[in-house]
Design a protein around this motif. Sequence first.
Motif, short mmCIF file in Angstrom:
data_model
loop_
_atom_site.label_atom_id
_atom_site.label_comp_id
_atom_site.label_asym_id
_atom_site.label_seq_id
_atom_site.Cartn_x
_atom_site.Cartn_y
_atom_site.Cartn_z
N MET B 1 0.83 -1.19 0.00
CA MET B 1 0.00 0.00 0.00
C MET B 1 0.87 1.26 0.00
O MET B 1 0.47 2.30 -0.50
N SER B 2 2.07 1.13 0.56
CA SER B 2 3.00 2.26 0.53
C SER B 2 3.39 2.59 -0.92
O SER B 2 3.42 3.76 -1.32
N SER B 3 3.67 1.57 -1.73
CA SER B 3 4.03 1.83 -3.13
C SER B 3 2.82 2.38 -3.89
O SER B 3 2.97 3.29 -4.72
N ALA B 4 1.63 1.85 -3.59
CA ALA B 4 0.43 2.34 -4.26
C ALA B 4 0.20 3.82 -3.94
O ALA B 4 -0.09 4.63 -4.82
N SER B 5 0.36 4.17 -2.67
CA SER B 5 0.14 5.55 -2.26
C SER B 5 1.16 6.49 -2.91
O SER B 5 0.82 7.59 -3.35
N GLN B 6 2.42 6.05 -2.97
CA GLN B 6 3.45 6.90 -3.55
C GLN B 6 3.21 7.07 -5.06
O GLN B 6 3.34 8.18 -5.59
N ALA B 7 2.85 5.98 -5.74
CA ALA B 7 2.56 6.08 -7.18
C ALA B 7 1.39 7.03 -7.41
O ALA B 7 1.39 7.84 -8.35
N ARG B 8 0.39 6.94 -6.53
CA ARG B 8 -0.79 7.82 -6.67
C ARG B 8 -0.41 9.29 -6.48
O ARG B 8 -0.98 10.18 -7.12
N ARG B 9 0.56 9.55 -5.59
CA ARG B 9 1.02 10.94 -5.41
C ARG B 9 1.61 11.49 -6.71
O ARG B 9 1.48 12.66 -7.02
N LEU B 10 2.27 10.60 -7.46
CA LEU B 10 2.95 11.05 -8.68
C LEU B 10 2.04 11.06 -9.90
O LEU B 10 2.27 11.81 -10.84
N LYS B 11 1.06 10.18 -9.91
CA LYS B 11 0.18 10.07 -11.07
C LYS B 11 -1.27 10.04 -10.60
O LYS B 11 -1.63 9.21 -9.76
N GLY B 12 -2.09 10.89 -11.19
CA GLY B 12 -3.50 10.94 -10.84
C GLY B 12 -4.27 9.77 -11.42
O GLY B 12 -3.75 9.04 -12.27
N PRO B 13 -5.52 9.59 -10.98
CA PRO B 13 -6.33 8.45 -11.43
C PRO B 13 -6.57 8.43 -12.94
O PRO B 13 -6.79 7.36 -13.51
N ASP B 14 -6.50 9.60 -13.58
CA ASP B 14 -6.69 9.59 -15.04
C ASP B 14 -5.43 9.13 -15.76
O ASP B 14 -5.49 8.74 -16.93
N GLU B 15 -4.29 9.14 -15.08
CA GLU B 15 -3.04 8.73 -15.71
C GLU B 15 -2.67 7.29 -15.38
O GLU B 15 -1.96 6.63 -16.13
N LEU B 16 -3.07 6.83 -14.20
CA LEU B 16 -2.65 5.52 -13.72
C LEU B 16 -3.76 4.91 -12.88
O LEU B 16 -4.16 5.48 -11.86
N GLU B 17 -4.25 3.77 -13.33
CA GLU B 17 -5.24 3.04 -12.54
C GLU B 17 -4.48 2.12 -11.58
O GLU B 17 -3.53 1.45 -11.99
N ILE B 18 -4.86 2.14 -10.32
CA ILE B 18 -4.15 1.31 -9.33
C ILE B 18 -5.16 0.37 -8.66
O ILE B 18 -6.13 0.82 -8.07
N VAL B 19 -4.90 -0.93 -8.80
CA VAL B 19 -5.72 -1.95 -8.13
C VAL B 19 -4.83 -2.69 -7.15
O VAL B 19 -3.69 -3.06 -7.49
N ALA B 20 -5.31 -2.87 -5.92
CA ALA B 20 -4.52 -3.58 -4.91
C ALA B 20 -5.35 -4.72 -4.35
O ALA B 20 -6.56 -4.57 -4.13
N PHE B 21 -4.72 -5.87 -4.11
CA PHE B 21 -5.40 -7.04 -3.58
C PHE B 21 -4.83 -7.39 -2.21
O PHE B 21 -3.62 -7.48 -2.04
N GLU B 22 -5.71 -7.63 -1.26
CA GLU B 22 -5.28 -8.02 0.10
C GLU B 22 -6.16 -9.17 0.57
O GLU B 22 -7.38 -9.06 0.56
#
Lengths: 446, 446
Positions: B1-22
């Motif tokens: 989730m740390s990598s997901a959060s950091q990627a989201r800081r750099l790229k908005g939802p229109d640029e990068l879709e992020i799906v995480a499974f737990e």
Amino acid sequence: MSSASQARRLKGPDELEIVAFERGHFSSYSACGIPYWVGGDVSDRDRLIARTPEEHRARGIDLRMRTEITEIDVARCRVRARDADSGAETWTSYDKLVIATGARPIRPDLPGIHAPGVHGVQTLDDGQALLDTLASTEGRRAVVVGAGYIGVEMAEALINRGYEVTVVNRGSEPMATLDPDMGRLVRDAMEGLGITMVNDAAVTGILTKDGSRPAVRAVATDEAEYPADVVILGIGVRPESALAKAAGLPLGEHGGLLTDLAMRVRGHENIWAGGDCVEVLDLVAGRERHIALGTHANKHGQVIGTNAGGGYATFPGVVGTAVSKVCDLEIARTGLREKDARRAGLQYEVVVVESTSRAGYYPDAAPMTVKMLAERRTGRLLGVQIVGREGAAKRVDIAAVALTARMTVEEMTALDLGYAPPFSPVWDPVLVAARKAAAAVRKAPR
Amino acid sequence: MSSASQARRLKGPDELEIVAFERGHFSSYSACGIPYWVGGDVSDRDRLIARTPEEHRARGIDLRMRTEITEIDVARCRVRARDADSGAETWTSYDKLVIATGARPIRPDLPGIHAPGVHGVQTLDDGQALLDTLASTEGRRAVVVGAGYIGVEMAEALINRGYEVTVVNRGSEPMATLDPDMGRLVRDAMEGLGITMVNDAAVTGILTKDGSRPAVRAVATDEAEYPADVVILGIGVRPESALAKAAGLPLGEHGGLLTDLAMRVRGHENIWAGGDCVEVLDLVAGRERHIALGTHANKHGQVIGTNAGGGYATFPGVVGTAVSKVCDLEIARTGLREKDARRAGLQYEVVVVESTSRAGYYPDAAPMTVKMLAERRTGRLLGVQIVGREGAAKRVDIAAVALTARMTVEEMTALDLGYAPPFSPVWDPVLVAARKAAAAVRKAPR
């Protein structure tokens, strides 16, 4: 005495005769401990004494107490000593000379500055005199002049003894060894302890009572008078280098002796100097500074004793680390403040972060403010200041080592620092600051 | 989730879709805090949760809880997910994949190991199950199997809850992350707290009561039986890399994923891995190790998120720093133990010094033992271990930075570390060790 002891370890009495002169009553004591002795944390003066004159003599060091050197005759390799009691003077020759005359507290030439009840706290004799005053004075109002390490520690000592304490400070905030924004945090904490902080105040004189030998009654500034039954001077110190100056030895711009890296006085093959009477190389700013600090003095002694004893050692310089506390507030700094960086011609990015000493969910996690400076373009760490509670001060050592290694703040973000919930958040506060500083360096115009 | 959060800081939802499974019930929590929650120092499970699934979703991360990935199809860039409740399986395609499957506790295949009352403490679910057992069990006898960080922290947690605690340990002393001579100091302290330490003991099985679903009654070793109402397994963890292995991704000798310095899985341009499922480069030994530690995992997440988000960051490796505590005993290590140094082919000098956390005359100065290893000939620092009381553990950071900078112990003797009587003797304990180690290097045959 540290250099004498180290030289003695390397060379026996048949190989090297060691004579040491001390004008006071005590040898090898911790001057840094005086505020804690006055404050009552250290019960007994003798606990501050690491080695008595008798112990030194038992190790083959001819230590002559209450004997003051009044002249160094460099040309003829001899020193003139005066017995403090009899006044008798004698010359002693040397093959090798070590100068460790220390520092003297600044006593501005103000009316009343020598009045009874006005005390410095540089030597054990000073500490004893202050305790005698405290014991014999009924009033409970203390004024501390100066808000550096000694001033702040003495304010704590006197608050702990139940005094009403006012600190009169020339600067805009206490702890001028910090930037004012960090000094402000110290002021807030001191005021929270009930200490009255008066900033931007120039002392104009010490007011005394009437009488034949009039005791102190107040400290006067250009704006007000602060009633005082006892006054502590904590204005700072200057190198005690008058003897060296008279002997024609080289002094720096702060009045301290100048040495090479082996702590030899520059241009003098057989004279060393160390401790509070010398200037040291600031490895970050690239220039000499005067820093009176027991830990440097001990290192100097070790290096000088090794060299004078026929070995080899150097003191490469300092990065300007200092730690202190006022009650439960911990204060630390290393490297350059903003004004130091400007003076050194460096451009920098600066960040301030708030974090905690332990994981946020762990009991007694305490807030901590970390300020970090990094050079523009290179990203090299320039300095760190920390103000917080338990666990804050010694974190500055991380930065002290990083400064010595000339690390960049980007490199620091990867440091493998100890982590467990009782000791640190998952990102140590220093790492949080390094991350923010690295981001600032990347974003800054190149 | 740390990598997901950091990627989201750099790229908005229109640029990068992020799906995480737990696959579990919780996201972004501090597993390191579980022993303190069980011990009662942390009142509430939710305090260990840094960010809930809802908070992640509010930041534009499509986090699917209770959803387990059962296959990675590297060739077709897709993962198969199974809903834990319905069992339904679906494939999800990816452009970039981050593997953060963590570690699983070692559960040796012993009789009774799955009996009620036998608990691991790896996840919040584990911690809750243990607390449920403690609440529902009348007996007050706890046996902890394993004496590493988790074992020792759990022993403290259970002593704090009033249990009679026995620690059964395979090694010759607790804390095998220390050399045995330093582990011995930990044992002495644990025994002083009333914990029974059984060393050199191989567990042969968990004995259970009679009944339909028989609960634990004792832990059996090859020599004795230790009565137990609850058993904690703290034997260590292994990388959870079965998925990666099945997908043909490269694993190291400890079973963890192998990555490059940008945390990319070796040979795979669009797959990253980090946290407890990877091996990390030990910068001192020059080889990969598996270290399950939250601080490394967080750094990995930051690096991976930056790279996956189109930026650039690296994780250069570790020096092996770890800190822990048992009640008021602080334990720290960094770099190589003696056996690590031998395994790495290094010859070394080793010193052990006794010092104190504060000036000797200052109140509450506590003893501290520092062990230091330096390479023969070069004098390079190889490792430090510290056991002491308040102020001991985080001193290891000094050595962690010095290891990173590849300092020699001789260079360390000149380090400008924070000194004031409440924080350190005039020679910091780490400096005392460095001086002694430097002397040992000088004296050793070259």
